[in-house]
Design an enzyme around this catalytic site. Structure first.
Site, PDB file in Angstrom:
ATOM      1  N   ILE A 126      23.121 -37.911  32.396  1.00 17.56           N
ATOM      2  CA  ILE A 126      23.528 -38.796  31.311  1.00 17.56           C
ATOM      3  C   ILE A 126      24.140 -40.105  31.816  1.00 17.56           C
ATOM      4  CG2 ILE A 126      25.859 -37.823  31.063  1.00 17.56           C
ATOM      5  CD1 ILE A 126      25.508 -38.086  28.025  1.00 17.56           C
ATOM      6  N   THR A 161      20.920 -33.911  27.558  1.00 13.23           N
ATOM      7  CA  THR A 161      20.273 -32.635  27.251  1.00 13.23           C
ATOM      8  C   THR A 161      20.931 -31.929  26.070  1.00 13.23           C
ATOM      9  OG1 THR A 161      21.654 -31.533  28.909  1.00 13.23           O
ATOM     10  CG2 THR A 161      19.477 -32.282  29.605  1.00 13.23           C
ATOM     11  N   ASP A 183      30.899 -30.081  33.801  1.00  9.06           N
ATOM     12  CA  ASP A 183      32.250 -30.488  33.415  1.00  9.06           C
ATOM     13  C   ASP A 183      32.944 -29.307  32.750  1.00  9.06           C
ATOM     14  OD1 ASP A 183      34.534 -31.633  32.385  1.00  9.06           O
ATOM     15  OD2 ASP A 183      33.532 -33.465  31.712  1.00  9.06           O
ATOM     16  N   THR A 258      24.209 -28.949  46.511  1.00 13.77           N
ATOM     17  CA  THR A 258      24.709 -29.936  45.554  1.00 13.77           C
ATOM     18  C   THR A 258      25.947 -30.632  46.124  1.00 13.77           C
ATOM     19  OG1 THR A 258      26.194 -28.410  44.404  1.00 13.77           O
ATOM     20  CG2 THR A 258      23.909 -28.463  43.655  1.00 13.77           C
ATOM     21  N   GLU A 259      26.195 -31.849  45.664  1.00 17.85           N
ATOM     22  CA  GLU A 259      27.362 -32.589  46.147  1.00 17.85           C
ATOM     23  C   GLU A 259      28.661 -31.870  45.797  1.00 17.85           C
ATOM     24  OE1 GLU A 259      24.646 -33.902  45.138  1.00 17.85           O
ATOM     25  OE2 GLU A 259      24.138 -35.270  46.768  1.00 17.85           O
ATOM     26  N   GLU A 260      28.735 -31.323  44.585  1.00 12.47           N
ATOM     27  CA  GLU A 260      29.938 -30.595  44.184  1.00 12.47           C
ATOM     28  C   GLU A 260      30.094 -29.319  45.013  1.00 12.47           C
ATOM     29  OE1 GLU A 260      32.481 -31.170  42.136  1.00 12.47           O
ATOM     30  OE2 GLU A 260      31.716 -33.192  41.811  1.00 12.47           O
TER      31      GLU A 260
END
Length: 284
Positions: A126, A161, A183, A258-260
């Protein structure tokens, strides 16, 4: 007297150069600054198709475009002398099967691409500048491949989404949906914005075919429990066993690429994983 260009101008010039240059270099995150979270209920001036059949994916997957011609329609009246030519939507030779919801900076997409070479994957993000980063990252990866075959099967699209998932995909089209480190929306009044909910789970069930999998991972145990509770309660899903989960090669990639996920690893945090299988619809 003109001053030095500000940071915003520098970022815009950098991103434009990424698109206008010859062989694009790998993008740098510092030129794609964006807030960590976006309000999914806001109007982000997004462009989306009315139906999945109206979506033209050709610009995102140029190596998978089918040969099509412009559609011609006959004149409506006898007085008309010219044939009206309507450009048709360019179709792909195969359907998109894998979606990374809130793909972030694209680590999962890039890691999955070589492991699923015959599958089309799309990340939906988003945040505008984050989506631009992933698009430029994919463009650079494609340019670096001398044979022009690597990373042709992944793409990123700016989309919400929570609002428009069924606008992009037909019923039963997908085989995998990834929801990685979403989140957490800690405050109770913000729980309605969580990406897993009773209503949204029905949309995931709609776009997933029987046997398709929803992959979830988070470092927040409360959110993990929330996702498990809501997906287990949905009649279209069943939880995948621990043994089958750990045998799935996509799970190992989801944990580490993943970055997280990498951030959690650096801080020695926990990662909570749960997979859910789309069941066959009951006979009516």
């Amino acid at each position: 007297m003109s001053g030095r260009p500000n940071k915003k101008s520098k970022r815009q010039d950098y991103r434009q150069a990424q698109r206008d240059g010859g062989a694009p270099a790998m993008p740098s995150k510092k030129f794609y600054r964006q807030r960590a979270h976006a309000n999914p209920f806001s109007d982000h001036r997004l462009i989306y198709p009315s139906t999945p059949e109206d979506m033209d994916w050709s610009a995102l997957f140029p190596s998978f475009v089918a040969d099509t011609e412009a559609a011609r329609s006959a004149p409506e009246t006898e007085d008309a002398t010219e044939t009206v030519i309507k450009p048709s939507i360019k179709k792909l030779v195969k359907d998109i099967e894998v979606v990374d919801v809130g793909c972030g900076f694209g680590g999962l997409l890039v890691a999955l691409a070589p492991t699923l070479p015959d599958t089309l994957l799309v990340g939906m993000e988003i945040r505008n500048q984050v989506a631009e980063f992933v698009q430029d990252r994919i463009r650079a990866l494609r340019a670096q491949d001398s044979q022009g075959k690597q990373y042709q099967n992944i793409a990123c699209l700016r989309a919400n989404t929570m609002k428009f998932l069924p606008n992009f995909f037909r019923k039963g089209q997908l085989s995998k949906v990834f929801i990685c480190f979403p989140d957490p929306h800690f405050k109770h009044r913000k729980h309605k914005a969580r990406i897993v909910s009773t209503t949204l789970n029905s949309e995931y069930a709609y776009v997933l075919g029987p046997g398709g999998i929803v992959y979830t991972i988070t470092d927040v145990q409360d959110l993990h429990n929330w996702m498990v509770q809501h997906l287990e309660a949905h009649p279209s899903f069943e939880r995948v066993s621990e043994e089958e989960q750990e045998a799935d090669p996509s799970v190992a990639i989801m944990r580490t690429e993943t970055e997280e996920g990498k951030k959690v690893e650096r801080h020695k945090g926990q990662k909570f994983v749960a997979l859910f299988r789309r069941l066959e619809d009951p006979a009516w």
